[in-house]
Design a protein around this motif. Structure first.
Motif, mmCIF file in Angstrom:
data_model
loop_
_atom_site.group_PDB
_atom_site.id
_atom_site.type_symbol
_atom_site.label_atom_id
_atom_site.label_comp_id
_atom_site.label_asym_id
_atom_site.label_seq_id
_atom_site.Cartn_x
_atom_site.Cartn_y
_atom_site.Cartn_z
ATOM 1 N N HIS A 77 -5.923 4.312 43.552
ATOM 2 C CA HIS A 77 -7.121 4.701 44.305
ATOM 3 C C HIS A 77 -7.443 3.703 45.415
ATOM 4 O O HIS A 77 -7.272 2.500 45.241
ATOM 5 C CB HIS A 77 -8.317 4.807 43.361
ATOM 6 C CG HIS A 77 -8.628 3.496 42.670
ATOM 7 N ND1 HIS A 77 -9.568 2.618 43.127
ATOM 8 C CD2 HIS A 77 -8.085 2.913 41.558
ATOM 9 C CE1 HIS A 77 -9.607 1.557 42.331
ATOM 10 N NE2 HIS A 77 -8.711 1.704 41.377
ATOM 11 N N ASP A 88 -7.671 -4.237 43.749
ATOM 12 C CA ASP A 88 -7.949 -3.201 42.744
ATOM 13 C C ASP A 88 -7.769 -1.815 43.354
ATOM 14 O O ASP A 88 -8.559 -1.417 44.213
ATOM 15 C CB ASP A 88 -9.392 -3.406 42.232
ATOM 16 C CG ASP A 88 -9.814 -2.384 41.178
ATOM 17 O OD1 ASP A 88 -9.085 -1.400 40.943
ATOM 18 O OD2 ASP A 88 -10.901 -2.577 40.602
ATOM 19 N N GLY A 89 -6.777 -1.082 42.918
ATOM 20 C CA GLY A 89 -6.541 0.270 43.390
ATOM 21 C C GLY A 89 -5.707 0.325 44.652
ATOM 22 O O GLY A 89 -4.656 0.959 44.692
ATOM 23 N N GLU A 126 -12.175 6.768 41.875
ATOM 24 C CA GLU A 126 -11.775 6.191 40.581
ATOM 25 C C GLU A 126 -12.897 5.316 40.029
ATOM 26 O O GLU A 126 -13.126 5.244 38.830
ATOM 27 C CB GLU A 126 -10.494 5.350 40.763
ATOM 28 C CG GLU A 126 -9.856 4.899 39.452
ATOM 29 C CD GLU A 126 -10.379 3.584 38.927
ATOM 30 O OE1 GLU A 126 -10.023 3.220 37.800
ATOM 31 O OE2 GLU A 126 -11.163 2.906 39.632
ATOM 32 N N GLU A 127 -13.606 4.637 40.941
ATOM 33 C CA GLU A 127 -14.514 3.557 40.518
ATOM 34 C C GLU A 127 -15.817 4.051 39.899
ATOM 35 O O GLU A 127 -16.381 3.391 39.037
ATOM 36 C CB GLU A 127 -14.818 2.633 41.701
ATOM 37 C CG GLU A 127 -13.585 1.870 42.230
ATOM 38 C CD GLU A 127 -13.132 0.769 41.268
ATOM 39 O OE1 GLU A 127 -13.747 0.600 40.203
ATOM 40 O OE2 GLU A 127 -12.149 0.083 41.584
ATOM 41 N N HIS A 186 -1.020 -1.471 38.926
ATOM 42 C CA HIS A 186 -2.369 -1.978 39.164
ATOM 43 C C HIS A 186 -2.355 -3.472 38.866
ATOM 44 O O HIS A 186 -1.516 -3.946 38.098
ATOM 45 C CB HIS A 186 -3.334 -1.252 38.208
ATOM 46 C CG HIS A 186 -4.762 -1.240 38.649
ATOM 47 N ND1 HIS A 186 -5.616 -2.290 38.430
ATOM 48 C CD2 HIS A 186 -5.482 -0.293 39.292
ATOM 49 C CE1 HIS A 186 -6.815 -1.980 38.928
ATOM 50 N NE2 HIS A 186 -6.765 -0.775 39.456
ATOM 51 N N HIS A 355 -8.192 3.574 33.941
ATOM 52 C CA HIS A 355 -7.369 3.853 35.129
ATOM 53 C C HIS A 355 -7.120 5.351 35.191
ATOM 54 O O HIS A 355 -7.177 6.039 34.164
ATOM 55 C CB HIS A 355 -6.025 3.123 35.052
ATOM 56 C CG HIS A 355 -6.165 1.638 35.061
ATOM 57 N ND1 HIS A 355 -6.561 0.946 36.176
ATOM 58 C CD2 HIS A 355 -5.996 0.724 34.088
ATOM 59 C CE1 HIS A 355 -6.627 -0.336 35.888
ATOM 60 N NE2 HIS A 355 -6.293 -0.504 34.620
#
Ligand code: ZN
Length: 411
Positions: A77, A88-89, A126-127, A186, A355
């Motif tokens: 993401h 992150d992502g 995603e978050e 990730h 995830h």
């Protein structure tokens, strides 16, 4: 050369929504997320991948050789938490882009004979920071959420997912490509790989998580003119819950249970008003379903105790359970062999964080990989992974994608 291209691309992507502290601020369907998505579209175009966007804003960059055949999907993401790290992502999406392009080039050169099509995916939201819940785009993809109610979810300003996606030009109409398997890489967001000097983590299971949205109802009053006996202070009840969640986690053996309150909104939030309402988001996680069940019972008992005091009324508006489940052993074995071919050390581990692969593994064989995170720092601008670890991950993911593309059985 390819390695230099990857690092240059990662630096370019990290400039979109960059913060002064070295991180990014790119919440789902904001202008910054839109800019990162347009950057990805132009990458797809320049490298001959076909761009598609589905109804909930998931983006795909595909290479198709076998009309009608399902795809090996590879992604992560581009959205971030507020004032978050740049890895992150975003690292997972960019690693997927480079792995897919490399595999596609191998097919073109005739050194790899594909059994499936291939596509990068950038999952929407995603978050879960601007729009709740998290893992939204992949949740729709696997059928856990329906399109209509997802598009109607609002942020705190009342803007819907549908409106926000239209605002940034990513309210798509393309169909979701069917998947035969899924791979994601990730940053670990923990310190196990760094502490053990391991290149790659191969995820075998996810931790179970319970999330609660709670409202504490009191009565708004004058801080200077209301006797204590007459107060119904929502913040007092809410504070008891915050501390109880920590105490609850500390009552278990170290490492068994995580507990925190992430979001906390005081209303009306004036210096001279006794708070009338507080909303908070409680998050409990454990690798052990029994521990999480026990923690759940204990949390409900705390809610009862605060209610029974009579000063405030606590209401659990919603609660969700993400069970602990295992990744397919076929993918774990495939990934271990790939690490061997790439000359990288690996170890099996579980993921504490959620995830998109947690969703995907419920519908197709899924491989989830980690690279080291410096000191395990994440959801923080100081999040860091060294260049060599990033490049190791791209090499690893390329091996995995190639193996998924060519294996005879998807089991
Ligand atoms: Zn992530």
């Amino acid at each position: 050369m390819a390695e230099r291209d990857f690092l240059a691309d990662f630096a370019a992507l990290s400039r979109i929504g960059a913060t002064a502290g070295g991180g990014v601020h790119r919440e789902a369907a904001t202008a910054e997320d839109g800019a990162a998505r347009r950057w990805l579209c132009s990458w797809f175009e320049r490298h001959g991948l076909h761009t598609a966007v589905d109804e909930v804003g998931n983006m795909y960059g595909s290479a198709e050789w076998l009309p009608g055949a399902p795809s090996v999907l590879v992604g992560s993401h581009l959205d971030s938490q507020p004032t978050a790290g740049r890895f992150d992502g975003a690292y997972g999406v960019l690693a997927a882009v480079h792995a897919v392009a490399a595999a596609r080039d191998a097919v073109t050169a005739g050194t790899v004979v594909p059994m499936y099509n291939l596509a990068v995916v950038n999952w929407f939201n995603e978050e879960g920071s601007r729009f709740s819940p998290s893992l939204m785009g992949s949740g729709v993809y696997v059928g856990a959420f329906d399109v209509e109610s997802t598009l109607a979810v609002t942020d705190r300003a009342g803007v819907t997912v549908g409106e926000a996606l239209a605002d940034i030009g990513f309210a798509g109409t393309d169909p979701m490509p069917p998947a035969v398997s899924y791979a994601e890489i990730h940053i670990e967001q923990g310190r196990i790989l760094q502490d053990t000097g391991t290149d790659i983590g191969i995820v075998t299971a996810n931790w179970a998580a319970r999330k609660y949205s709670v409202t504490v109802h009191g009565a708004q009053a004058h801080t200077g003119a209301t006797h204590l006996a007459d107060r119904h202070d929502a913040l007092i009840g809410a504070s008891r819950l915050v501390l109880a969640v920590r105490e609850l986690a500390e009552a278990f053996e170290p490492g068994q249970l995580l507990g925190s309150v992430g979001r906390f909104t005081v209303s009306p939030n004036s210096p001279v008003v006794v708070p009338g309402t507080v909303t908070l988001a409680v998050d409990l996680r454990s690798a052990d379903p029994d521990v999480l069940d026990k923690a759940h019972e204990q949390f409900l008992a705390v809610v009862d105790a605060v209610n029974n005091d009579g000063e405030v009324a606590v209401e659990i508006d919603s609660l969700s359970l993400r069970p602990s489940t295992r990744y397919q052993s076929s993918g774990i074995v495939l990934a271990e062999a790939a690490a061997g071919r790439a000359g990288l050390s690996s170890r099996r581990m579980s993921t504490m964080a959620g995830h998109d692969s947690v969703n995907l593994k419920d519908v197709v064989p899924t491989v989830m990989l980690f690279v080291p995170s410096d000191a395990g720092i994440s959801h923080n601008e100081a999040e860091y992974t060294a260049d060599q670890d990033l490049l190791n991950g791209v090499a690893m993911l390329t091996e995995v994608v190639t193996a998924l593309l060519t294996r005879g059985s998807a089991g």
